[in-house]
Design a protein around this motif. Sequence first.
Motif, PDB file in Angstrom:
ATOM      1  N   HIS A  59       0.830  -1.194   0.000  1.00 40.63           N
ATOM      2  CA  HIS A  59       0.000   0.000   0.000  1.00 40.63           C
ATOM      3  C   HIS A  59       0.876   1.260   0.000  1.00 40.63           C
ATOM      4  O   HIS A  59       2.089   1.194   0.160  1.00 40.63           O
ATOM      5  N   ALA A  60       0.212   2.415  -0.136  1.00 39.66           N
ATOM      6  CA  ALA A  60       0.914   3.692  -0.027  1.00 39.66           C
ATOM      7  C   ALA A  60      -0.015   4.743   0.554  1.00 39.66           C
ATOM      8  O   ALA A  60      -1.208   4.773   0.246  1.00 39.66           O
ATOM      9  N   THR A  61       0.549   5.588   1.405  1.00 43.43           N
ATOM     10  CA  THR A  61      -0.153   6.771   1.884  1.00 43.43           C
ATOM     11  C   THR A  61       0.568   8.042   1.444  1.00 43.43           C
ATOM     12  O   THR A  61       0.043   9.136   1.632  1.00 43.43           O
ATOM     13  N   GLY A  62       1.758   7.876   0.830  1.00 45.64           N
ATOM     14  CA  GLY A  62       2.513   9.053   0.406  1.00 45.64           C
ATOM     15  C   GLY A  62       3.429   8.777  -0.774  1.00 45.64           C
ATOM     16  O   GLY A  62       4.544   9.297  -0.828  1.00 45.64           O
ATOM     17  N   GLN A  63       2.960   7.972  -1.728  1.00 51.87           N
ATOM     18  CA  GLN A  63       3.724   7.781  -2.965  1.00 51.87           C
ATOM     19  C   GLN A  63       3.786   9.108  -3.710  1.00 51.87           C
ATOM     20  O   GLN A  63       2.848   9.915  -3.660  1.00 51.87           O
ATOM     21  N   VAL A  64       4.874   9.348  -4.420  1.00 51.33           N
ATOM     22  CA  VAL A  64       5.013  10.563  -5.226  1.00 51.33           C
ATOM     23  C   VAL A  64       5.364  10.169  -6.651  1.00 51.33           C
ATOM     24  O   VAL A  64       6.224   9.310  -6.882  1.00 51.33           O
ATOM     25  N   ALA A  65       4.681  10.791  -7.604  1.00 53.95           N
ATOM     26  CA  ALA A  65       4.965  10.594  -9.018  1.00 53.95           C
ATOM     27  C   ALA A  65       4.989  11.955  -9.690  1.00 53.95           C
ATOM     28  O   ALA A  65       4.517  12.951  -9.119  1.00 53.95           O
ATOM     29  N   HIS A  66       5.534  12.005 -10.900  1.00 50.08           N
ATOM     30  CA  HIS A  66       5.434  13.261 -11.657  1.00 50.08           C
ATOM     31  C   HIS A  66       4.922  12.969 -13.055  1.00 50.08           C
ATOM     32  O   HIS A  66       5.108  11.872 -13.593  1.00 50.08           O
ATOM     33  N   ALA A  67       4.263  13.986 -13.612  1.00 53.55           N
ATOM     34  CA  ALA A  67       3.667  13.865 -14.942  1.00 53.55           C
ATOM     35  C   ALA A  67       3.877  15.163 -15.703  1.00 53.55           C
ATOM     36  O   ALA A  67       3.757  16.260 -15.138  1.00 53.55           O
ATOM     37  N   ASP A  68       4.201  15.041 -16.986  1.00 52.27           N
ATOM     38  CA  ASP A  68       4.303  16.196 -17.879  1.00 52.27           C
ATOM     39  C   ASP A  68       3.008  16.307 -18.676  1.00 52.27           C
ATOM     40  O   ASP A  68       2.647  15.382 -19.420  1.00 52.27           O
TER      41      ASP A  68
END
Length: 259
Positions: A59-68
């Motif tokens: 699970h995740a409560t604070g995953q970070v991703a980026h998108a252009d």
Amino acid sequence: MPRFALKIEYDGRPFAGWQAQADQPSVQKSVEDALARLDAGFAEGARIAAAGRTDAGVHATGQVAHADLQKDWDSFRLTEALNFHLKPAPVAILQVAPVAGDFHARFSALERRYLFRLVARRAPLTHGRGRVWQVQNPLDIEKMRAGAAFLIGQHDFTTFRSSICQAKSPVKTLDEIAIEEVEIPHGREYRFFLRARSFLHNQVRSIVGTLERVGAGGWSPDRVRAALEARDRGECGPVCPPQGLYLTGVGYPENPFGE
């Protein structure tokens, strides 16, 4: 193209992991499908990048991703739109923030933070099922803390590394392992907090599974040190199941979300 950081929460149970895979559900694909409804680039196959590729069931409560994106969105409107299009998947965009073009969710990260939840009680779980690892008998938290102390700092973590790990080196610096014990109805919950710049594949689950053996009395704390120094995967304790593991946060030189 404007670049946005996404803070993401998800229940890992229905997914084969974060990373998009052919013919299997993934968190990455769910977010990209939502973006495709809003942005022409993603409709044509653009991808997002994440700070960590969590395994199936994690699970995740604070995953970070980026998108252009092609459109310069208002952060609040983009958050609301993505959450609308993510339904009914158990994935939520907690926050969106514009970032500089050189920000990278994975390569700009200075640390990752994980939580592992382990519940000791004899009665089967109802509300926590699929979100914690359950054992039947209470554990000795002081012995687990003593065993964990041997793992703090820079070490060769070959013993606590999956045989299919693709990292170039088994040497990692583990900055923190903190263990808390909380009373719950008819049992105890043990919460393991681990912090490092990066982790090897299955490193957290290997460490927690080994420390559970210490807490249960099957291992002495000194055996953790011996296992670490052996640099031998065969000396590791059991690898605990994924459902108790949460990616809770990612640290950057400057917090993109302003918290």
